[in-house]
Scaffold this motif. Structure first.
Motif, PDB file in Angstrom:
ATOM      1  N   THR A 152     -77.450   0.494  -4.345  1.00 35.94           N
ATOM      2  CA  THR A 152     -76.040   0.152  -4.182  1.00 35.94           C
ATOM      3  C   THR A 152     -75.857  -1.327  -4.498  1.00 35.94           C
ATOM      4  O   THR A 152     -76.721  -2.143  -4.189  1.00 35.94           O
ATOM      5  CB  THR A 152     -75.551   0.411  -2.745  1.00 35.94           C
ATOM      6  OG1 THR A 152     -76.287  -0.428  -1.852  1.00 35.94           O
ATOM      7  CG2 THR A 152     -75.713   1.847  -2.338  1.00 35.94           C
ATOM      8  N   GLY A 153     -74.733  -1.655  -5.099  1.00 33.35           N
ATOM      9  CA  GLY A 153     -74.404  -3.054  -5.386  1.00 33.35           C
ATOM     10  C   GLY A 153     -73.148  -3.446  -4.624  1.00 33.35           C
ATOM     11  O   GLY A 153     -72.168  -2.700  -4.616  1.00 33.35           O
ATOM     12  N   ILE A 154     -73.216  -4.592  -3.943  1.00 29.84           N
ATOM     13  CA  ILE A 154     -72.073  -5.048  -3.141  1.00 29.84           C
ATOM     14  C   ILE A 154     -71.864  -6.532  -3.394  1.00 29.84           C
ATOM     15  O   ILE A 154     -72.829  -7.306  -3.429  1.00 29.84           O
ATOM     16  CB  ILE A 154     -72.322  -4.777  -1.637  1.00 29.84           C
ATOM     17  CG1 ILE A 154     -72.370  -3.267  -1.382  1.00 29.84           C
ATOM     18  CG2 ILE A 154     -71.222  -5.411  -0.782  1.00 29.84           C
ATOM     19  CD1 ILE A 154     -72.678  -2.872   0.029  1.00 29.84           C
ATOM     20  N   THR A 155     -70.600  -6.918  -3.570  1.00 27.77           N
ATOM     21  CA  THR A 155     -70.321  -8.320  -3.880  1.00 27.77           C
ATOM     22  C   THR A 155     -70.563  -9.208  -2.659  1.00 27.77           C
ATOM     23  O   THR A 155     -70.511  -8.757  -1.518  1.00 27.77           O
ATOM     24  CB  THR A 155     -68.868  -8.518  -4.339  1.00 27.77           C
ATOM     25  OG1 THR A 155     -68.006  -8.036  -3.314  1.00 27.77           O
ATOM     26  CG2 THR A 155     -68.601  -7.774  -5.622  1.00 27.77           C
ATOM     27  N   PHE A 156     -70.826 -10.469  -2.951  1.00 26.47           N
ATOM     28  CA  PHE A 156     -71.166 -11.426  -1.889  1.00 26.47           C
ATOM     29  C   PHE A 156     -69.955 -11.761  -1.030  1.00 26.47           C
ATOM     30  O   PHE A 156     -70.039 -11.785   0.197  1.00 26.47           O
ATOM     31  CB  PHE A 156     -71.704 -12.703  -2.546  1.00 26.47           C
ATOM     32  CG  PHE A 156     -71.955 -13.830  -1.598  1.00 26.47           C
ATOM     33  CD1 PHE A 156     -73.113 -13.845  -0.826  1.00 26.47           C
ATOM     34  CD2 PHE A 156     -71.056 -14.863  -1.471  1.00 26.47           C
ATOM     35  CE1 PHE A 156     -73.359 -14.884   0.052  1.00 26.47           C
ATOM     36  CE2 PHE A 156     -71.294 -15.904  -0.597  1.00 26.47           C
ATOM     37  CZ  PHE A 156     -72.449 -15.912   0.163  1.00 26.47           C
ATOM     38  N   ASP A 157     -68.809 -11.998  -1.670  1.00 30.21           N
ATOM     39  CA  ASP A 157     -67.670 -12.494  -0.894  1.00 30.21           C
ATOM     40  C   ASP A 157     -66.660 -11.405  -0.546  1.00 30.21           C
ATOM     41  O   ASP A 157     -66.118 -11.396   0.545  1.00 30.21           O
ATOM     42  CB  ASP A 157     -66.978 -13.636  -1.641  1.00 30.21           C
ATOM     43  CG  ASP A 157     -66.809 -13.341  -3.122  1.00 30.21           C
ATOM     44  OD1 ASP A 157     -67.106 -12.207  -3.524  1.00 30.21           O
ATOM     45  OD2 ASP A 157     -66.382 -14.240  -3.865  1.00 30.21           O
ATOM     46  N   GLY A 158     -66.432 -10.459  -1.439  1.00 32.76           N
ATOM     47  CA  GLY A 158     -65.368  -9.491  -1.183  1.00 32.76           C
ATOM     48  C   GLY A 158     -65.810  -8.219  -0.507  1.00 32.76           C
ATOM     49  O   GLY A 158     -64.987  -7.389  -0.152  1.00 32.76           O
ATOM     50  N   ALA A 159     -67.131  -8.074  -0.299  1.00 32.31           N
ATOM     51  CA  ALA A 159     -67.670  -6.835   0.271  1.00 32.31           C
ATOM     52  C   ALA A 159     -67.184  -5.614  -0.493  1.00 32.31           C
ATOM     53  O   ALA A 159     -66.828  -4.595   0.077  1.00 32.31           O
ATOM     54  CB  ALA A 159     -67.319  -6.723   1.752  1.00 32.31           C
ATOM     55  N   GLU A 160     -67.126  -5.774  -1.817  1.00 26.70           N
ATOM     56  CA  GLU A 160     -66.712  -4.645  -2.652  1.00 26.70           C
ATOM     57  C   GLU A 160     -67.925  -3.984  -3.262  1.00 26.70           C
ATOM     58  O   GLU A 160     -68.871  -4.661  -3.676  1.00 26.70           O
ATOM     59  CB  GLU A 160     -65.793  -5.141  -3.770  1.00 26.70           C
ATOM     60  CG  GLU A 160     -64.385  -5.394  -3.319  1.00 26.70           C
ATOM     61  CD  GLU A 160     -63.501  -5.881  -4.459  1.00 26.70           C
ATOM     62  OE1 GLU A 160     -63.979  -5.899  -5.614  1.00 26.70           O
ATOM     63  OE2 GLU A 160     -62.365  -6.266  -4.189  1.00 26.70           O
ATOM     64  N   LEU A 161     -67.862  -2.675  -3.334  1.00 28.18           N
ATOM     65  CA  LEU A 161     -68.950  -1.932  -3.952  1.00 28.18           C
ATOM     66  C   LEU A 161     -68.847  -2.098  -5.466  1.00 28.18           C
ATOM     67  O   LEU A 161     -67.780  -1.887  -6.035  1.00 28.18           O
ATOM     68  CB  LEU A 161     -68.847  -0.452  -3.569  1.00 28.18           C
ATOM     69  CG  LEU A 161     -70.040   0.403  -3.932  1.00 28.18           C
ATOM     70  CD1 LEU A 161     -71.170   0.138  -2.937  1.00 28.18           C
ATOM     71  CD2 LEU A 161     -69.686   1.877  -3.911  1.00 28.18           C
ATOM     72  N   THR A 162     -69.972  -2.477  -6.088  1.00 30.42           N
ATOM     73  CA  THR A 162     -69.934  -2.676  -7.540  1.00 30.42           C
ATOM     74  C   THR A 162     -70.607  -1.530  -8.295  1.00 30.42           C
ATOM     75  O   THR A 162     -70.406  -1.397  -9.502  1.00 30.42           O
ATOM     76  CB  THR A 162     -70.622  -3.992  -7.922  1.00 30.42           C
ATOM     77  OG1 THR A 162     -71.937  -3.997  -7.357  1.00 30.42           O
ATOM     78  CG2 THR A 162     -69.845  -5.188  -7.399  1.00 30.42           C
ATOM     79  N   GLY A 163     -71.394  -0.735  -7.603  1.00 35.02           N
ATOM     80  CA  GLY A 163     -72.032   0.380  -8.294  1.00 35.02           C
ATOM     81  C   GLY A 163     -72.966   1.153  -7.377  1.00 35.02           C
ATOM     82  O   GLY A 163     -73.411   0.639  -6.357  1.00 35.02           O
ATOM     83  N   ILE A 164     -73.214   2.405  -7.767  1.00 36.85           N
ATOM     84  CA  ILE A 164     -74.189   3.244  -7.057  1.00 36.85           C
ATOM     85  C   ILE A 164     -75.035   3.935  -8.116  1.00 36.85           C
ATOM     86  O   ILE A 164     -74.508   4.375  -9.142  1.00 36.85           O
ATOM     87  CB  ILE A 164     -73.541   4.375  -6.230  1.00 36.85           C
ATOM     88  CG1 ILE A 164     -72.350   3.890  -5.431  1.00 36.85           C
ATOM     89  CG2 ILE A 164     -74.556   5.050  -5.319  1.00 36.85           C
ATOM     90  CD1 ILE A 164     -71.623   5.032  -4.739  1.00 36.85           C
ATOM     91  N   GLU A 165     -76.312   4.033  -7.856  1.00 40.60           N
ATOM     92  CA  GLU A 165     -77.174   4.788  -8.769  1.00 40.60           C
ATOM     93  C   GLU A 165     -78.156   5.626  -7.968  1.00 40.60           C
ATOM     94  O   GLU A 165     -78.694   5.171  -6.959  1.00 40.60           O
ATOM     95  CB  GLU A 165     -77.953   3.847  -9.696  1.00 40.60           C
ATOM     96  CG  GLU A 165     -78.705   4.612 -10.762  1.00 40.60           C
ATOM     97  CD  GLU A 165     -79.647   3.731 -11.576  1.00 40.60           C
ATOM     98  OE1 GLU A 165     -79.633   2.512 -11.368  1.00 40.60           O
ATOM     99  OE2 GLU A 165     -80.401   4.281 -12.383  1.00 40.60           O
TER     100      GLU A 165
END
Lengths: 315, 449
Positions: free
Chosen positions: B105-118
């Motif tokens: 899982t990818g999560i942004t540092f500041d916005g706590a947004e998910l950037t991707g799942i694999e």
């Protein structure tokens, strides 16, 4: 039976062992440089335990010389073949098997038929394969020591996709491997020293490596010949050629016989490399060559005796 | 035998070999470190580039995620100027049926947004979920804030977890909808499952009389319908979860203005919810299930328009009937001979009336006592505790409760998704992976809830 010096006073067994230890030092330095405290402890521990075990056995049996340095050589060679995450318990098992079962029970120094360090290493690999999988990245956790006392199966295993590594990394030994076999430059440094000191016969090691290169090229030509380079760099076969296949006790043949032994060992190594277990690929060829060499020595000796008896009868 | 001169000589040579080895190793290390870094970064980019775009990545030390058994590796992504972009978390979700789902899982540092799942296909016992299904979840969660939960329609609870039961509930699925649309044209509805006498699933949403307008929950997720505070979908979900825990709507402590103070993150009026839940509870008592309700609604609409709701285009995809009865205020009222209002009719009574059944009068019902008894089953179920007005719960009756998803308080949930159609279980595997990542980062970065 006691073994005797048989080459030259400047190159008796004890001196040759001392030179072998000196030749092994580059690999030991590489081990410590790459894996830190664990490698140092493992090396000192296996060498010391092997010396202690053989000293005790010699005192009990009254055979062998207490000033013999071959236990130290065996201990260091064994340590170089261990993964850096090996516990001292596993190392001790390998030492005890190599020194007592393989070396002690078959006549001691000079009378063995297979290399005891390779046999000890193979023993723990076959019996406890999951505990011999503690590979770590080079240059990290240099002061870590917990794995030495860990009774559990090693958790961390580094990736072994060696083909991902750049050639410079492979040559410099910057990849996870057994603690002392990873850096070709260090092995070559030791080899050069042994050649300069005239403490090695090259027939068997050269034939061994040559056949492996040819065999792997034949295998890899269908995919990528770079894999042959990767195999030679990473498998530790050069270390095995220099420090195990050249063992005068277990592979004592010279000339064409020595070349033949090397070729047989090389063929076995190529065949085993296709199975993918690096420890088996490294240890089985010298053991097989030792057995064949021992059998040929026996048949030679028996043939000489037969001829001598025949000559006496004719007379 | 070893002579001293040999020992000395070889010792000196050994020392020289050691020095030479050290020099060679330092040179080798210097030459290979750049190569190693390039190789590792290339490997990371190949592996993580589509999960979290960054100029370079660094692996965190394992001690950073100690205690998170599901996490095996964490990588932090940076821009070239050294500023952090986010994290890639390598984790394995252990499912209830002892299978595994290995995810990145990818999560942004500041916005706590998910950037991707694999999905990494290397599990020993792989969970029964396809890549297409994971892509469905990814489509609903990528670029959205974490943590994530399934939307209101799937607010469920294990009956064994409930200690407070409303007596007399019959198992089944029950449904109620407002008979008139609100000012925005929305008709609220509640669907409720009862198992073993316990309310186990509840969903609160609203469809619009303008069929081109999306349901309230979906509209709020898309920003088309907004309320103060959390998204309407979030508040709906929180409320449903709360009711599942409390079971009794009276314990929601609805105040006279229709709001409640006891449910975190809920600021909207909960009156439609409480009224409809009370109605459903009454239906459950009666055994008047959703199918019967829909049948009676169909009868009423057919009576009014002489055609079926389907032909009139009143049916939603889910089979709900979209109609506001505001033009027929008397349809659900009963009057005596002098046109004096007596009481409201239930859906079933109104349907009976229009289909030729008797509309009973006060006398026929047996007077006021009978009136109370008969009415108790529908819109004004007298057996239901009306609740504690103005949010006051008597001392000693307020219960402490915990409501969480994957160990995260419901009030922290930032995104509600529909999940994989027809499979909340498989959706939860992926959602758990996302939420475990959130929990780790919240602790690691000291995020405030």
């Amino acid at each position: 039976m006691r073994t005797a010096p048989f080459i030259h006073i400047d190159n008796n067994i004890a001196v040759m062992d001392l030179k072998t230890i000196a030749a092994l030092l580059p690999c030991v330095v590489y081990a410590v440089f790459s894996y830190g405290l664990r490698a140092l402890v493992l090396t000192v521990f296996t060498a010391a335990l092997w010396i202690l075990t053989e000293t005790a056995m010699k005192k009990v049996t009254g055979r062998g010389s207490l000033r013999d340095l071959s236990p130290a050589v065996n201990g260091i060679v064994l340590a170089m073949l261990l993964p850096p995450g090996t516990s001292l318990y596993m190392a001790a098992l390998a030492v005890l098997f190599g020194s007592i079962v393989v070396k002690g029970l078959f006549g001691g120094e000079g009378a063995g038929f297979v290399n005891p360090a390779a046999a000890g290493r193979l023993f723990v690999e076959v019996c406890f394969p999951e505990r011999m999988s503690g590979f770590y990245s080079v240059g990290v956790k240099m002061l870590a020591y917990k794995s030495l006392f860990d009774t559990k199966v090693p958790e961390e295993t580094a990736v072994a996709e060696y083909s991902d590594f750049r050639p410079v990394e492979l040559i410099a030994g910057h990849y996870p491997a057994f603690i002392g076999t990873g850096c070709l430059i260090m092995v070559i440094t030791g080899l050069v020293y042994l050649i300069i000191k005239r403490s090695i016969r090259l027939e068997t090691p050269v034939a061994f490596i040559a056949i492996i290169i040819i065999g792997r090229l034949i295998v890899d030509v269908r995919t990528d010949v770079y894999n042959t380079f990767v195999f030679i760099m990473t498998s530790g076969v050069v270390f095995a050629a220099v420090f195990i296949m050249s063992d005068i006790t277990t592979t004592s043949r010279r000339g064409l016989n020595g070349v033949l032994m090397g070729m047989i060992g090389g063929l076995i190594a190529v065949a085993l490399s296709l199975r993918g277990n690096p420890a088996v690929t490294l240890c089985v060829p010298p053991l097989a060559v030792g057995l064949i060499s021992g059998f040929m020595d026996f048949t030679d000796s028996a043939g000489r005796k037969m001829r001598q008896k025949g000559g006496q009868a004719d007379a | 035998m070893l002579e001293g001169r040999f020992v000395r000589k070889i010792t000196v040579e050994a020392l020289l070999l050691v020095v030479l080895s050290v020099v060679l190793l330092i040179i080798g290390s210097f030459l290979s470190s750049d190569e190693e870094n390039r190789r590792v970064q290339q490997k990371y980019k190949d592996r993580f580039g589509h999960i979290l775009e960054a100029d370079y990545y660094e692996e965190l030390d394992a001690s950073a995620y100690e205690g998170y058994d599901e996490i095996s590796h964490v990588y932090e992504g940076f821009r070239n100027d050294g500023s952090p972009v986010g994290f890639v978390i390598d984790l394995t979700v252990n499912t209830k049926d002892y299978t595994e789902l290995h995810l990145l899982t990818g999560i942004t540092f500041d916005g706590a947004e998910l950037t991707g799942i694999e999905h990494i296909h290397d599990e020993q016992f792989p969970a029964s979920i396809t890549d297409e299904e994971i892509q469905i979840i990814a489509g609903q969660t990528v670029d959205m804030q974490v943590p994530v939960a399934l939307a209101g329609s799937d607010a469920v609870i294990d009956p064994d977890m409930v200690s407070n039961m409303i007596p007399g509930l019959n198992d089944g699925t029950y449904y109620a909808q407002m008979l008139e649309a609100d000012n925005s044209g929305y008709i609220d509805y509640i669907e409720m499952d009862v198992e073993d006498g316990v309310i186990t699933r509840i969903s609160w949403d609203a469809f619009n009389i303008d069929r081109t307008t999306r349901n309230k929950r979906e509209a709020s997720l898309n920003g088309a319908y907004s309320v103060s505070g959390e998204l309407w979908a979030t508040q709906s979900y929180n409320l449903c979860h709360e009711l599942l825990t409390l079971q009794d709507p009276s314990e929601l402590a609805m105040k006279s203005d229709g709001t409640t103070d006891i449910v975190d993150g809920v600021t909207i009026s909960i009156r439609p919810f409480v009224d409809l839940v009370n109605e459903c509870i009454g239906y459950s008592r009666e055994g008047y299930d959703k199918d019967s309700y829909m049948e009676d609604m169909t009868t009423l609409v057919t009576y009014l328009f002489q055609d079926s709701p389907e032909n009139l285009g009143m049916l939603t995809d889910e089979g709900y009937i979209v109609y506001s009865f505001e033009d027929y205020p008397n349809l659900f009222k009963i009057f005596d001979e002098n046109e004096v209002y007596i009481r409201d009719l239930s859906i079933s009574e109104a349907a009976d009336a229009v289909s030729g059944g008797l509309i009973t009068t006060e006398d026929e019902e047996g007077g006021e006592e009978g009136d109370d008894n008969d009415n108790s089953s529908v819109n004004d179920p007298g057996y239901i505790n009306e609740g504690y007005e103005d949010g006051i719960i008597p001392e000693g009756e307020r219960r402490q409760y915990e409501d969480s998803i994957d160990g995260i308080p419901v009030s922290e949930i930032r995104t509600y998704i529909d999940g994989i159609p027809g499979s909340s279980g498989r959706s939860e595997y992926v959602i758990s992976g996302i939420n475990i990542s959130y929990k780790f980062l919240k602790s690691y970065l000291g995020w405030m809830a």
